[in-house]
Structure formats: C-alpha cells, structure tokens
Design a protein around this motif. Structure first.
Motif, PDB file in Angstrom:
ATOM      1  N   ILE A  52      -6.463 -21.209  22.155  1.00 51.54           N
ATOM      2  CA  ILE A  52      -6.094 -22.530  21.640  1.00 51.54           C
ATOM      3  C   ILE A  52      -4.577 -22.625  21.584  1.00 51.54           C
ATOM      4  N   LEU A  62     -11.357 -25.952  14.729  1.00 50.93           N
ATOM      5  CA  LEU A  62     -11.260 -27.158  15.545  1.00 50.93           C
ATOM      6  C   LEU A  62     -12.246 -28.239  15.108  1.00 50.93           C
ATOM      7  N   ILE A  88      -9.268 -32.466  20.582  1.00 54.02           N
ATOM      8  CA  ILE A  88      -8.897 -31.460  21.569  1.00 54.02           C
ATOM      9  C   ILE A  88      -8.919 -32.063  22.967  1.00 54.02           C
ATOM     10  N   THR A 102      -7.384 -26.351  24.579  1.00 53.47           N
ATOM     11  CA  THR A 102      -8.111 -25.094  24.685  1.00 53.47           C
ATOM     12  C   THR A 102      -8.594 -24.872  26.113  1.00 53.47           C
TER      13      THR A 102
END
Length: 268
Positions: A120, A135, A140, A184
C-alpha cells in the motif's frame, strides 16, 4: 484394395499437413521476437525517449539474449497484455503480469521471474493505514486492467471504496491531491512510483497477497516456455536477478536479502 489403402493414407497425410500449416509455430522458430513491456511504471517498465528502461525491460533483454534472439520492444498497458499475446502482437509479455488461474485459461506463463507482495502506497502524513484491514472505508485506486484493488475487496473482504483511474500516473496525482487515500498493487510498482516522485510517499510495508509475476506467451508453445524458464533460472544463478533488483529498487525500503530462483508454474 492395396491401391485404395495407399490413396486413403495419402489423403489423411494431406489433411494433417493442412491442419498443421495453419498452426502458429514456436517463438524459437523466429529470428526476431517482439516483447511487450510497460511504458508507464518507473523503475519497472518506463518509456524514456525512443526506448524503455526498468527492471522488466532488463529481464526482457536478458531472456532474449539467452534465447539467442534479436528482439524489439513494444509498449503494453495493463489492460492490453492479454490482447497483445492473443493477437500475436507480442511473442512475450514482460509487464508486471501477475499469474492467476483465470489468466492461465488464455495465456501460457513462463516463470515466475519475480515474487513480490501486494503493498500500500500512502501519503507521508498518513499514520492510520498500516495494513490491509486499515483500508476499510478508504478510497483506493483501481487502474484499468489491473486487479489489485479488487483483490482487497473480494479476497480480503475489506469494504474499501474502489476509485477507477486510467493509469498509475493518474493515481499518483489523485493520491497527492487527496482524491484517494491509498494505491495498492505489487510492491515493486509502488516502490518505483515513490522513487520517481521523490515527494515522501511511502510504502506501508503491509506485505500481503504473494504476487507471482510471470512472462506471458501463446498457449501451446511448450518448447518456447521451457527455454524461457531456463533463461530465468540462469538469470538467478549467475547473479543477474539480484543485481537488477538492487539497481532498480535499492533505497526504496524493499528487502532483497535473499534472491532465489522462484518455483515455476510449469509449461503444460
């Protein structure tokens, strides 16, 4: 009767020859091979001037050399890797191509040539994201053609908000402008992005989901696959793999203390 048998055997031979004539040959039969590499990942596969540079680019050059082939590089983005193999645009794809069961249904993989982990990438002032569970509820980045963000949601069961972007450069802008909370994917990709940016973005060192990065090629080319695997083995045994990893990712926080030949998938 004997004459009839000869005619029948000749007909069978002609049919078999006709079928074989249309079948694609091995990359080993070519004087020059075409290799797809990423143009958008610093330190991994990145377009520089009229050429490319990075770890994957050097791996591609090494493999071609071991095969005794001239080679030509072409750019392939994440969403284009499978099509490049299936269409014949590329004989090999060395482009952070993570091996998965669904991809193996369409593409043959040599290798893996590198084992990494999903990690990450976060802003310098981010203190609450330390592992994948953190998360939950966060935004993301999802790059078109990649599946790392979906693995967080589907495999890890983390209820994150996946935000789509066309490429990692767009993700970097979004992260720095607070449009997403994290990126990520493979740790080497993130390390290269952070190294190029130089703005203090850092890896959380979460290290989850082992990533087996392989070389994509046409299904059925078993002989070619086996030769590529021999080249990868040589790359590790002669120290080239360790040298390239340290050259491209030294100082990024990635651990390259032990660099060993990965366990191959097999070419059948």
């Amino acid at each position: 009767m004997k004459r009839l048998m000869i005619v029948m055997l000749a007909a069978v031979a002609l049919v078999a020859a006709g079928c074989g004539a249309g079948a694609p040959g091995s990359l080993l039969d070519k004087d020059e091979i075409v290799i797809g590499v990423r143009p958008d990942l610093p330190s991994v596969g990145f377009r520089k001037g009229s050429g490319f540079e990075g770890f994957d680019v050097d791996v591609a050059a090494y493999v071609a050399g071991r095969l005794g082939k001239d080679y030509r590089l072409v750019p392939v983005l994440a969403a284009e890797r499978e099509d490049a193999v299936l269409s014949g645009e590329a004989d090999l794809v060395v482009a952070t191509y993570t091996i998965s069961e669904d991809r193996k249904q369409k593409v043959l993989f040599a290798g893996p040539y590198h084992i990494s982990y999903q990690d990450i990438l976060i802003r310098p002032d981010e203190s609450r994201i330390k592992d994948v569970r953190d998360l939950r509820g966060r935004r993301i980045c999802e790059v078109e053609g990649a599946n790392a963000a979906q693995r967080v949601v589907e495999e890890r069961g983390v209820a994150a908000e996946v935000k789509p972007f066309p490429d990692y450069q767009a993700c970097m802008v979004a992260l720095k402008q607070n449009q997403v909370d994290a990126i990520t994917t493979n740790d080497v990709i993130l390390a290269g992005l952070a190294k190029q940016d130089g703005g203090g973005l850092r890896l959380a060192n979460a290290q989850f989901n082992e990533q087996r990065t392989g070389i994509g090629m046409r299904r059925g080319d078993v002989a070619g696959c086996e030769e590529v695997n021999r080249a990868i083995t040589d790359m590790y045994q002669d120290g080239t793999a360790a040298k390239l990893l340290r050259e491209w990712f030294g100082g990024t926080g990635l651990d390259f203390g032990t660099v060993a030949v990965p366990q191959f998938e097999g070419c059948s």
